[in-house]
Design a protein around this motif. Structure first.
Motif, PDB file in Angstrom:
ATOM      1  N   ASP A 127     -25.314  -1.540  12.052  1.00  0.00           N
ATOM      2  CA  ASP A 127     -23.990  -1.100  11.587  1.00  0.00           C
ATOM      3  C   ASP A 127     -23.721   0.364  11.941  1.00  0.00           C
ATOM      4  O   ASP A 127     -23.172   1.111  11.129  1.00  0.00           O
ATOM      5  N   GLY A 128     -24.133   0.767  13.112  1.00  0.00           N
ATOM      6  CA  GLY A 128     -23.851   2.136  13.543  1.00  0.00           C
ATOM      7  C   GLY A 128     -24.769   3.196  12.953  1.00  0.00           C
ATOM      8  O   GLY A 128     -24.612   4.380  13.247  1.00  0.00           O
ATOM      9  N   HIS A 129     -25.722   2.779  12.119  1.00  0.00           N
ATOM     10  CA  HIS A 129     -26.654   3.744  11.529  1.00  0.00           C
ATOM     11  C   HIS A 129     -28.035   3.559  12.133  1.00  0.00           C
ATOM     12  O   HIS A 129     -28.432   2.448  12.460  1.00  0.00           O
ATOM     13  N   GLN A 130     -28.766   4.656  12.233  1.00  0.00           N
ATOM     14  CA  GLN A 130     -30.140   4.553  12.711  1.00  0.00           C
ATOM     15  C   GLN A 130     -31.108   4.566  11.539  1.00  0.00           C
ATOM     16  O   GLN A 130     -30.876   5.224  10.533  1.00  0.00           O
ATOM     17  N   GLN A 131     -32.159   3.804  11.700  1.00  0.00           N
ATOM     18  CA  GLN A 131     -33.187   3.725  10.668  1.00  0.00           C
ATOM     19  C   GLN A 131     -34.545   3.810  11.356  1.00  0.00           C
ATOM     20  O   GLN A 131     -34.790   3.126  12.346  1.00  0.00           O
TER      21      GLN A 131
END
Ligand code: CU
Length: 151
Positions: A127-131
């Motif tokens: 969702d467009g976030h990095q983890q």
């Protein structure tokens, strides 16, 4: 109205909490290297829960360059190349293994001895976030890396 807002907020928090926790990495190992070898591969199983995620990179302090690679046969010759990312679909197990996707460790700073643990960080996008997920991969003998297991 206020009650509805509270419910929405708690659902949102719950969803985020699950999203953080649901990427799992298991059976991580790295192929032990020979003294003059400058590169090796790391392998593992990855799940990303009900929403999936995309593996977009990796880091390791053990190597100068760490990349996500794919190996495939081209004219009966095994070739590998860097890939921009690999999707871990909802409910799917992505297996990084010899002859397929793997984490490539290049410009090794020191030989990787059998039994030694190599620390990696996998970078996922969702969702467009990095983890980032930390992984400790234990080195197995070279011969165990060709898909044959000693028995
Ligand atoms: Cu490779």
């Amino acid at each position: 109205m206020i009650r509805n807002l509270a419910i929405v907020t708690s659902l949102w928090l719950a969803a985020c909490g699950v999203a953080q926790a649901e990427i799992t990495v298991s059976d991580a190992w790295v192929r032990a290297s020979l003294p003059h070898q400058r590169a090796t591969g790391a392998f593992m199983k990855i799940t990303a829960g009900a929403h999936g995620a995309r593996l977009v990179g990796a880091r390791s302090t053990a190597a100068g360059v760490t990349e996500v690679h794919e190996m495939k046969l081209v004219d009966n010759i095994a070739r590998m190349s860097r890939v921009e990312g690999v999707d871990v679909g909802p409910g799917q197990v992505l297996e990084l293994k010899p002859g397929s996707y793997h984490i490539m460790l290049m410009e090794l700073k020191a030989p990787v001895a059998v039994g030694e643990a190599v620390d990696l960080e996998l970078v996922f996008e969702r969702d467009g976030h990095q983890q980032t997920v930390p992984v400790s991969a234990v080195a197995r003998p070279l011969a165990g890396g060709m898909g044959r297991m000693p028995h």
